[in-house]
Write an enzyme that holds these catalytic residues in place. Structure first.
Site, short mmCIF file in Angstrom:
data_model
loop_
_atom_site.label_atom_id
_atom_site.label_comp_id
_atom_site.label_asym_id
_atom_site.label_seq_id
_atom_site.Cartn_x
_atom_site.Cartn_y
_atom_site.Cartn_z
CG ASP A 1 20.09 -5.85 8.82
OD1 ASP A 1 19.93 -5.37 7.54
OD2 ASP A 1 20.16 -5.16 9.99
CE LYS A 2 24.72 -3.31 3.62
NZ LYS A 2 25.46 -2.23 4.10
CB THR A 3 22.96 -1.48 7.81
OG1 THR A 3 23.22 -1.43 6.51
CG2 THR A 3 23.28 -0.29 8.66
NE ARG B 1 25.26 3.28 5.24
CZ ARG B 1 23.99 2.17 5.45
NH1 ARG B 1 24.07 0.96 5.26
NH2 ARG B 1 22.90 2.67 5.95
CB THR C 1 20.97 -5.59 2.50
OG1 THR C 1 21.17 -3.95 2.89
CG2 THR C 1 21.26 -6.02 1.32
CG ASP D 1 22.45 -1.22 1.69
OD1 ASP D 1 21.68 -0.41 2.04
OD2 ASP D 1 23.74 -1.44 2.39
CE LYS E 1 16.13 -6.64 5.56
NZ LYS E 1 16.75 -5.72 6.89
CG ASP F 1 21.37 -3.61 13.60
OD1 ASP F 1 20.59 -4.14 12.82
OD2 ASP F 1 21.93 -2.58 14.10
CG ASN G 1 15.43 -2.78 9.57
OD1 ASN G 1 15.94 -2.47 10.36
ND2 ASN G 1 16.28 -2.96 8.31
#
Length: 1145
Positions: free
Chosen positions: A408-410, A598, A678, A680, A765, A785, A788
């Site tokens: 994941d990114k965020t 963002r 992600t 995004d 994902k 984290d 999702n």
């Protein structure tokens, strides 16, 4: 007195039979007119509230535990051997040679299971006997949790645990607000906000009214969805929608609420926390699967060897045995019958080829390796007091074989701590500054002093009150959200569903538009010191599919306006043709994207009263839909969120976590492919890819849409042969692709060094991970984290959770957990690599020592007429794997390391053998087999040759069976323990003690069981009386042992020396020069490293922000607030000398 009546009915919605039940409470004297009647529709039978998590009781423990243990094929195999040993015509070994090891294995496992189950018993008893107040006979009376039933009304007080899944009716807080702590449910320690319906809060505040309350509750069947509840309450000819925000779930704890009342909906095993207590998908390592196949291979070899020896016995008896009068045994058995008995006899003798203690030893090693991870202080995050945690003990060696990482990114690569940095309002950009002086917020008494902003012009525009667009911009931010507010010590404390939303509301607060409070249908803000209350008509909450949220407000002057904020992709699709600033705002979004910010678009829409009334009716119908409620609501939301007018966009900074670029760089050097998944937009993801070193300037970037447009038939899965690469040009490649297209790009993506998948949902994902596992058969790891990321974490071979800003859902579903992404390099390159090396070395040696031990019987059979006779003493066979050879190899599996942790991190290429599976495979297995055959041959034939026509020191011939058995056994013990010493790379006092101790234990036990005293007590069991002392006092036999051990070990020493001289591995080279490298690292540590990332790159990258977390809208809007090897060169002599020093060091 309880009266329960049941009748069958048909549910017209689900077309399933359901139970409809009525629970009536009346006084014990039958004189009270007060009663409470609740009708609750459920799709399954009722459950009591008592829980049972234990597995055994006094009567069932032994049979059930044995039944579970004998589900394992190995245990059944040894039980069958034990039964065979009880048959006199077949038995060639005493029954205890199998019984004792079997009992030890079963006993150790049973004790572990018993301790675990006793803990469950204690926990169940403690929980079931907790006290709670229940409405009985018109009054609240104390009752045990186990006695609570569905339909009871219960009263809970501050710090009480919630005993069941309860519908909140009322509380002592305003607006029926109730604070709960969900640490036992999802691991989160921050408080959540729940609230009952307004109608029940107003009418059900005392015992008398609660006793008179009757209602019909329709709800979903019990399930394990912690994030969803759907129901409808029918009361006083009205319908009220119920959802999760109305529910107090079992396992939570009441906080900051003096008292609350609720109705029990689900009890006991039907509650959501208990439904989540089921077994998760069992993950197995590649070594586990390979080990099982090897055990099957050993069993097949056992059958073939036993059959061959049985056939040999048949021929021997026909040709020799039946004609030798001195071999007559008074048994009238033909040749085939004797061969049949010989077959089963050799099955018993050679059973140690299948190691009974293998699985137990493997579990001990894994447990120890898990503890090392937990105790690693270099993976401890002091800032949050969070250590690393191995939540499973079965996957450690798999950590050394990872080929793909899905991240994941965020919150995983970034800190998920948001700060409002820039914005664009009506085509004008704000946030750039020429001087680094923060804005002075002293003019705003509500300002958050921690908030910093550098552009003074925006503040001047706001304070002038002449810039209507800027005012509308921040008014939207202060109104369109699901943030909760608390007033503590005269300050405002915001509780937000996501860090993004909290940052936006805080920004509006500092610019003079302060969110002050909210009720079920109003929201109050301070607009430049002027307090205004807006009527909230509807709140259209965010989810990962909508990627936006809206609020419909009625202004004090009667106007109705919709405010909306969301991702640029969904907002631009819904803008009015007359909307201004679209192009200039898009340009600003691209500029923000280059700075890894963002973004979020803001817009509004004015609504006529008639339009709202018509839409509101549809909205209310969707709110009370019992099935597919979310889909119905989304459909209604689409009807109102259109023709929007764009105001501008926000830009929020989410900084990278410390050490992320270095970690990704080292993992990439270890040939681990990293994919970032992600939600995004493409530009944002690409920008983050560059900033975290996932993408580098020497990479050729490929975009999914471009490849699909130019060569659509070339890159689809299965279109090319696997051996034909997609990228024919040399160099590194990276792919940036939208999640929905990934099915067509699997083969191409797997050839890239890095892949970024944008715009992916949580389900997509998981699908990405499944695709790689299915088509590449690779070992995968997912790390995230947030909630999702749970599906992705569960789908991968190994799931890693990061305890970050988005709660603990990912951690609760993970196999390993820690606080920072940078710890991943240590988990894989150190602990994972060590665990894999240790386990492979353990398994190779374990198989070898059992082959060397068992196959001596095979060579002996050629000299005893294949008559199923053993070459050792019975007790030596019994204790070999338990005491004489187990501890040294077990410690190698726990403690061995080729190089230390710092060198493991400095040379990531050391990780490659794990990915390639070169340390343990069928090649290594057969090497162990042939090594065992060689050693067993030496151990048998050298003593055999030494014993032929030999005269001892005392003038007697030592060539008796018992002396021969002692010499072979002693040679085996020395060989096995010295062999593991040659295999040990990392020596400690414990290893030395284990090797020397195992040899000492062997001689100690041997002299004891060969003593005259124990023979007198057990004459039929201990038959080697005085054999050890008679044999080992003769120097000739000691010379035989030394010669046997030396010849057994000499080939190994030579092979290892030549291998490390001519074809050294990366690990050998690092180990040889370890002192030089350690000095270099010490020197490097004295120097400061430059920053890993600097802003201002020329590469264009971009943006988009919004939380994947669902907000508090349902709660608010429904009246519920919820807060190859080369030739030798001229320097070969130098190389040999260096390796001699290295080998013997």
């Amino acid at each position: 007195m309880h009266k329960c009546f049941y009748r069958m009915s048909k549910n017209v919605i689900t077309d399933k039979l359901i139970f409809t039940f009525k629970i009536t409470r009346v006084s014990s004297t039958e004189q009270s007119n007060n009663q409470c009647c609740f009708f609750i529709f459920l799709l399954c039978p009722l459950q009591g509230n008592a829980i049972k998590t234990y597995k055994y009781n006094v009567l069932t423990f032994i049979p059930l535990n044995l039944y579970e243990q004998f589900k394992r094929v190995a245990n059944i195999y040894f039980l069958a051997l034990l039964i065979l040993q009880l048959i006199p015509d077949i038995s060639t070994l005493p029954w205890y040679t199998t019984l004792i090891p079997l009992v030890v294995v079963l006993g150790v496992t049973a004790i572990k299971d018993l301790v675990d189950d006793l803990a469950r018993h204690r926990m169940d008893k403690e929980i079931n006997n907790r006290k709670c107040e229940v409405l009985l006979d018109g009054r609240f009376r104390e009752s045990k949790w186990m006695n609570i039933q569905v339909g009871d009304v219960v009263r809970l007080k501050k710090n009480d645990f919630i005993p069941a899944d309860i519908l909140l009716l009322s509380s002592t807080n305003p607006n029926s607000l109730c604070y709960v702590e969900t640490a036992e449910l999802d691991g989160e320690t921050n408080l959540k906000f729940k609230m009952g319906l307004r109608v029940t809060d107003e009418k059900l505040q005392d015992e008398r009214k609660l006793a008179q309350f009757d209602a019909l509750i329709e709800c979903e069947e019990p399930n394990n969805r912690l994030d969803k509840f759907t129901g409808t309450m029918h009361w006083e000819n009205k319908r009220y929608p119920l959802d999760l925000d109305n529910m107090l779930l079992r396992g939570c704890k009441i906080r900051n609420t003096e008292e609350c009342r609720g109705l029990v909906i689900f009890a006991g095993a039907d509650t959501k926390i208990m439904r989540n207590g089921g077994k998760t998908r069992f993950k197995r390592t590649k070594i586990d699967e390979l080990m099982n196949y090897m055990v099957y291979t050993i069993f097949v070899l056992l059958l073939l060897v036993s059959a061959g020896l049985a056939i040999g016995h048949s021929f021997w008896y026909a040709e020799i045995g039946s004609k030798a009068w001195y071999l007559f045994d008074n048994k009238n058995q033909d040749t085939s019958h004797r061969g049949f008995l010989s077959f089963w006899g050799y099955i018993i003798i050679l059973n140690t080829m299948v190691p009974i203690s293998l699985y137990v030893s493997v579990e001990v090693i894994r447990l120890g390796q898990s503890k090392f991870i937990n105790w690693d202080l270099q993976m401890y995050f002091a800032e949050k007091d969070t250590p690393a945690k191995a939540r499973t003990t079965t996957l450690n060696e798999q950590l050394g074989q990872i080929e793909y990482i899905f991240s994941d990114k965020t919150g995983t690569l970034t800190q998920n701590i948001m700060q409002f940095k820039k914005c664009t309002i009506a085509g004008r950009n704000f946030g750039t500054f020429s001087i680094s002086i923060p804005v002075d917020w002293s003019w705003n008494r509500y300002a958050d002093r921690k908030f910093q902003f550098m552009d003074h012009s925006l503040v001047a525009n706001i304070r002038s009150k002449k810039d209507k667009e800027a005012s509308e911009f921040f008014k939207l931010l202060s109104l369109c959200h699901t943030v909760m507010v608390e007033h503590k010590d005269g300050d405002l404390v915001y509780q937000a569903a996501s860090p993004d939303e909290g940052a936006l509301v805080t920004a509006a607060r500092n610019f003079g538009y302060v969110f002050l409070s909210r009720t079920q249908d109003t929201i109050t803000i301070s607009e430049m010191e002027h307090e205004t209350t807006y009527e909230m008509l509807a709140l259209l909450d965010f989810n990962s599919d909508r990627k936006r949220m809206s609020i419909i407000l009625k202004f004090p002057d009667g106007r109705i306006r919709l405010y909306c904020k969301g991702a640029d992709t969904v907002i631009y699709e819904r803008l009015s043709p007359n909307s201004r600033y679209k192009e200039v705002t898009q340009t600003a979004l691209d500029i923000f994207a280059n700075e890894t910010l963002r973004t979020l678009c803001l817009c509004y829409k004015d609504i006529r009263s008639e339009e709202y009334e018509a839409w509101s009716r549809k909205h209310k119908d969707a709110q009370v839909a019992l099935t597919d409620r979310e889909a119905a609501l989304d459909h209604v939301y689409e009807q109102i969120e259109n023709n929007l007018m764009l105001i501008g966009a926000t830009a929020i900074e989410d900084k990278l976590q410390d050490g992320v670029p270095e970690t990704i760089d080292k993992l990439a050097k270890a040939d681990i492919k990293i994919w970032v998944l992600t939600g995004d937009k493409k530009e944002t993801a690409e920008n983050i890819g560059y900033s975290c070193s996932l993408l580098t300037d020497d990479m050729q970037i490929h975009y999914g849409e471009d490849v699909k447009r130019t060569e659509p038939s070339t890159f689809g899965r299965g279109k090319k042969k696997p051996a034909e690469p997609f990228f024919t040009q040399p160099g590194k490649n990276a792919l940036i692709i939208t999640g929905g297209w990934l099915n067509d790009f699997v083969d191409m993506a797997c050839e890239c060094e890095a892949v970024i998948c944008c715009r992916v949902t949580p389900k997509q994902k998981a699908n990405v991970v499944s695709l790689v596992k299915k088509y590449k058969k690779a070992v995968t790891l997912s790390i995230g984290d947030g909630a999702n990321d749970v599906n992705m974490i569960k789908t991968a071979d190994i799931g890693v959770g990061i305890s970050g800003q988005e709660g603990m859902q990912a951690v609760m579903s993970s196999d390993y957990a820690f606080a920072q992404f940078r710890y991943l390099q240590r988990l894989l390159l150190v602990h994972g690599r060590w665990s894999y090396i240790r386990m492979c070395k353990f398994l190779r040696f374990f198989f070898f020592k059992n082959f060397a031990f068992t196959l001596v019987h095979f060579w002996y059979s050629f000299f005893n007429g294949y008559s199923s006779q053993v070459a050792y003493e019975d007790w030596f066979i019994t204790l070999y794997n338990l005491f004489y050879s187990s501890l040294p190899v077990l410690l190698v599996g726990l403690l061995d390391q080729d190089v230390n942790d710092k060198l493991s991190l400095k040379f990531p290429k050391l990780y490659l053998p794990g990915q390639q599976g070169t340390l343990f495979n069928y090649k290594n297995f057969f090497i162990s087999l042939f090594h065992g055959i060689f050693v067993s041959l030496i151990i048998f034939f050298i003593p055999y040759g030494a014993f032929l026509q030999t005269m001892g020191q005392d003038g007697e011939a030592p060539s008796d069976y018992q002396s021969f058995a002692i010499v072979t056994a002693s040679s085996l013990i020395f060989t096995v323990n010295l062999q593991i010493s040659l295999e040990t790379s990392y020596w400690t006092f414990v290893n030395c003690f284990a090797v020397l101790g195992s040899i000492a234990i062997y001689f100690g036990i041997m002299f004891d069981i060969h003593s005259a005293g124990i023979h007198v007590i057990f004459p039929s069991v201990f038959t080697f009386t005085g054999a050890a002392s008679n044999a080992l006092r003769q120097p000739y036999l000691w010379l035989t042992i030394i010669l046997t051990v030396g010849i057994s070990l000499l080939p190994v020493v030579c092979i290892q020396f030549l291998h490390k001289t001519i074809r050294p591995s990366v690990g050998d080279k690092v180990h040889r020069n370890r002192k030089k490298y350690e000095m270099e690292m010490e020197e490097e540590e004295r120097k400061k490293k430059p920053p890993a990332f600097q802003r201002g790159r020329q590469s264009r990258r971009s943006t988009y922000a919004f939380s994947h977390s669902r907000g508090y809208a349902d709660l608010i809007s429904s009246g519920e607030l919820n807060i190859p090897v080369s030739n030798l060169d001229p320097n070969i002599i130098d190389s040999i000398l260096n390796n001699l020093i290295f080998f013997f060091s």
